[in-house]
Scaffold this motif. Structure first.
Motif, PDB file in Angstrom:
ATOM      1  N   VAL A  28      33.859  30.292  42.824  1.00 36.87           N
ATOM      2  CA  VAL A  28      32.746  31.566  42.228  1.00 36.87           C
ATOM      3  C   VAL A  28      31.354  31.020  43.222  1.00 36.87           C
ATOM      4  O   VAL A  28      30.737  32.216  43.527  1.00 36.87           O
ATOM      5  CB  VAL A  28      32.363  31.481  41.046  1.00 36.87           C
ATOM      6  CG1 VAL A  28      30.869  32.235  40.043  1.00 36.87           C
ATOM      7  CG2 VAL A  28      33.538  31.150  39.959  1.00 36.87           C
ATOM      8  N   ALA A  29      31.086  30.190  43.427  1.00 35.81           N
ATOM      9  CA  ALA A  29      30.145  30.082  44.245  1.00 35.81           C
ATOM     10  C   ALA A  29      29.976  30.753  45.668  1.00 35.81           C
ATOM     11  O   ALA A  29      29.212  31.433  46.353  1.00 35.81           O
ATOM     12  CB  ALA A  29      29.683  28.901  45.195  1.00 35.81           C
ATOM     13  N   ALA A  46      29.563  30.797  36.725  1.00 39.30           N
ATOM     14  CA  ALA A  46      29.000  31.618  37.227  1.00 39.30           C
ATOM     15  C   ALA A  46      27.692  31.472  37.403  1.00 39.30           C
ATOM     16  O   ALA A  46      26.231  32.215  37.910  1.00 39.30           O
ATOM     17  CB  ALA A  46      28.718  33.190  36.197  1.00 39.30           C
ATOM     18  N   LEU A  47      27.025  31.190  36.448  1.00 37.62           N
ATOM     19  CA  LEU A  47      25.261  30.579  36.181  1.00 37.62           C
ATOM     20  C   LEU A  47      25.334  30.286  36.895  1.00 37.62           C
ATOM     21  O   LEU A  47      23.903  30.030  37.427  1.00 37.62           O
ATOM     22  CB  LEU A  47      25.394  29.711  34.606  1.00 37.62           C
ATOM     23  CG  LEU A  47      25.265  30.468  33.310  1.00 37.62           C
ATOM     24  CD1 LEU A  47      25.009  30.191  31.614  1.00 37.62           C
ATOM     25  CD2 LEU A  47      24.916  32.217  33.193  1.00 37.62           C
ATOM     26  N   ALA A  48      26.188  28.392  37.391  1.00 42.72           N
ATOM     27  CA  ALA A  48      25.146  27.899  38.770  1.00 42.72           C
ATOM     28  C   ALA A  48      25.186  28.938  39.940  1.00 42.72           C
ATOM     29  O   ALA A  48      24.911  28.877  40.768  1.00 42.72           O
ATOM     30  CB  ALA A  48      26.817  26.959  38.767  1.00 42.72           C
ATOM     31  N   ALA A  49      25.818  29.937  39.399  1.00 40.55           N
ATOM     32  CA  ALA A  49      25.621  31.086  41.399  1.00 40.55           C
ATOM     33  C   ALA A  49      24.559  32.092  41.256  1.00 40.55           C
ATOM     34  O   ALA A  49      24.647  32.897  41.638  1.00 40.55           O
ATOM     35  CB  ALA A  49      27.487  31.314  41.246  1.00 40.55           C
ATOM     36  N   ASP A 100      28.037  39.882  42.196  1.00 34.99           N
ATOM     37  CA  ASP A 100      26.421  39.782  40.932  1.00 34.99           C
ATOM     38  C   ASP A 100      27.458  40.174  40.395  1.00 34.99           C
ATOM     39  O   ASP A 100      26.731  39.522  38.845  1.00 34.99           O
ATOM     40  CB  ASP A 100      26.059  41.591  42.010  1.00 34.99           C
ATOM     41  CG  ASP A 100      25.741  41.678  43.089  1.00 34.99           C
ATOM     42  OD1 ASP A 100      25.253  40.924  43.417  1.00 34.99           O
ATOM     43  OD2 ASP A 100      26.352  42.629  44.237  1.00 34.99           O
ATOM     44  N   VAL A 101      27.955  40.479  39.946  1.00 34.66           N
ATOM     45  CA  VAL A 101      29.386  40.522  38.501  1.00 34.66           C
ATOM     46  C   VAL A 101      30.639  39.437  38.217  1.00 34.66           C
ATOM     47  O   VAL A 101      31.268  39.489  39.574  1.00 34.66           O
ATOM     48  CB  VAL A 101      28.934  42.154  37.766  1.00 34.66           C
ATOM     49  CG1 VAL A 101      30.336  42.041  36.238  1.00 34.66           C
ATOM     50  CG2 VAL A 101      28.175  42.723  37.743  1.00 34.66           C
ATOM     51  N   VAL A 102      30.627  38.659  36.974  1.00 34.16           N
ATOM     52  CA  VAL A 102      32.054  37.988  37.032  1.00 34.16           C
ATOM     53  C   VAL A 102      32.396  39.064  35.544  1.00 34.16           C
ATOM     54  O   VAL A 102      31.702  38.764  34.975  1.00 34.16           O
ATOM     55  CB  VAL A 102      31.211  36.757  36.373  1.00 34.16           C
ATOM     56  CG1 VAL A 102      32.875  35.956  35.780  1.00 34.16           C
ATOM     57  CG2 VAL A 102      31.497  36.303  38.003  1.00 34.16           C
ATOM     58  N   MET A 103      34.160  39.313  36.203  1.00 37.18           N
ATOM     59  CA  MET A 103      34.482  40.559  34.491  1.00 37.18           C
ATOM     60  C   MET A 103      35.819  39.477  34.376  1.00 37.18           C
ATOM     61  O   MET A 103      36.515  39.112  35.223  1.00 37.18           O
ATOM     62  CB  MET A 103      34.968  42.011  35.718  1.00 37.18           C
ATOM     63  CG  MET A 103      36.382  42.647  34.697  1.00 37.18           C
ATOM     64  SD  MET A 103      35.738  43.733  34.309  1.00 37.18           S
ATOM     65  CE  MET A 103      34.318  44.419  34.671  1.00 37.18           C
ATOM     66  N   HIS A 104      35.454  39.043  33.094  1.00 34.61           N
ATOM     67  CA  HIS A 104      36.777  37.790  32.769  1.00 34.61           C
ATOM     68  C   HIS A 104      37.859  38.506  32.019  1.00 34.61           C
ATOM     69  O   HIS A 104      37.333  39.387  30.816  1.00 34.61           O
ATOM     70  CB  HIS A 104      36.236  37.170  31.675  1.00 34.61           C
ATOM     71  CG  HIS A 104      36.801  36.046  31.080  1.00 34.61           C
ATOM     72  ND1 HIS A 104      37.855  35.936  31.730  1.00 34.61           N
ATOM     73  CD2 HIS A 104      36.665  35.174  30.341  1.00 34.61           C
ATOM     74  CE1 HIS A 104      38.423  34.741  30.383  1.00 34.61           C
ATOM     75  NE2 HIS A 104      37.826  34.248  29.727  1.00 34.61           N
ATOM     76  N   GLN A 105      39.225  39.084  32.580  1.00 40.84           N
ATOM     77  CA  GLN A 105      39.910  39.522  31.972  1.00 40.84           C
ATOM     78  C   GLN A 105      41.159  38.896  32.176  1.00 40.84           C
ATOM     79  O   GLN A 105      42.193  39.191  32.003  1.00 40.84           O
ATOM     80  CB  GLN A 105      40.681  40.656  33.126  1.00 40.84           C
ATOM     81  CG  GLN A 105      39.786  41.970  32.868  1.00 40.84           C
ATOM     82  CD  GLN A 105      39.173  42.626  30.859  1.00 40.84           C
ATOM     83  OE1 GLN A 105      40.837  42.650  30.102  1.00 40.84           O
ATOM     84  NE2 GLN A 105      37.733  43.638  30.814  1.00 40.84           N
TER      85      GLN A 105
END
Length: 271
Positions: A50-51, A88-91, A56-61
């Motif tokens: 992720v880093a 995601a939050l760390a990035a 800009d967005v993470v989509m979790h499927q």
């Protein structure tokens, strides 16, 4: 936008990615298989992926449903989601869109809305599935912006409910009863379209399902007819309290989303 699509090689991911690209977004895939495989249970690998993606967005499927093992899928929802959200939050990602389900609500008389509490006191095997939903939704709520897509029961190509899908083997084995239990269904292409639309939705859970919740006494025989397998006998008795279906009013009236297949009857005709 740069969008990291977790589960990019799955049933939904394969349908979402081209829709995102067609809308002008840059898609970075994350999956167990493919050119750059990442195991979502490997926390360090997820953090690094992720880093590096700088989305800009993470989509979790992400799901683990190919074998029908709902306990394994619940584990992925709890543990895999935790790793993905932390990454995601760390990035510095502000928005997360995540897959959830529309049949985790507590018992009641009418189709559930987003204000209906989840079935946190569910017993037995159902507690495992509801616990997986709680794991997903409690984690994604930590993002500044988040949407939990509470999908109805998916049908259509490559799903359990398709010609040659898992349920065509389980129905003849007596494992799909035509009971009074009510479900809300959703064509897989409508699910993919909703995921793309959710990039612009306000934070919160959204029931994403068709317009016509129905008892299994109606939709199971119709599904069987559509895929040419013998229908099971109708099971007499009342529905289970939690098997109430869900209302898509919020998605339709407040968010402007509407399914291409507003009824499972129309959708089954395509199978």
């Amino acid at each position: 936008m740069r969008i990291l699509l977790a589960g990019s090689t799955g049933v939904l991911g394969r349908r979402i990615a081209p829709r995102l690209t067609a809308s002008g977004h840059e898609v970075i895939g994350l999956a167990r298989t493919g050119p750059h495989p990442v195991d979502v249970f490997d926390r360090d690998a997820v953090l690094a992926a992720v880093a590096a993606a700088r989305p800009d967005v993470v989509m979790h499927q992400l799901t683990n449903l190919s074998t029908g093992d709902t306990a394994a899928n619940a584990t992925l929802r709890r543990e895999g989601t935790r790793n993905l959200v932390d990454a995601a939050l760390a990035a510095g990602v502000r928005r997360i869109v995540a897959q959830s389900i529309a049949w985790a609500y507590e018992p009641g008389p009418d189709p559930a809305t987003e204000q209906t509490p989840l079935d946190v006191h569910a017993p037995g095997a159902r507690a495992t599935s509801v616990g997986g939903v709680l794991g997903v939704e409690s984690a994604v709520r930590e993002a500044p912006e988040w949407v939990a897509l509470r999908y109805g029961t998916l049908y259509g190509p490559d799903t359990w409910y398709s010609r040659g899908g898992l349920m065509t083997r389980l129905v003849p084995a007596g494992k799909v009863p035509a009971s009074a239990d009510v479900s809300s269904l959703l064509h897989v292409d409508d699910a993919a379209a909703a995921a793309v639309a959710a990039l612009d939705w306000p934070s919160g859970p959204v029931n994403v399902c068709d317009d016509t919740p129905a008892a299994a006494t109606l939709w199971v025989p119709a599904f069987c007819a559509a895929v040419d397998v013998p229908a099971p006998p109708v099971v007499e008795g009342e529905r289970q309290g939690w098997a109430r279906g869900a209302s898509n009013r919020h998605a339709r009236e407040d968010l402007g989303w509407e399914p291409t297949y507003p009824s499972w009857r129309a959708g089954f005709a395509t199978l």
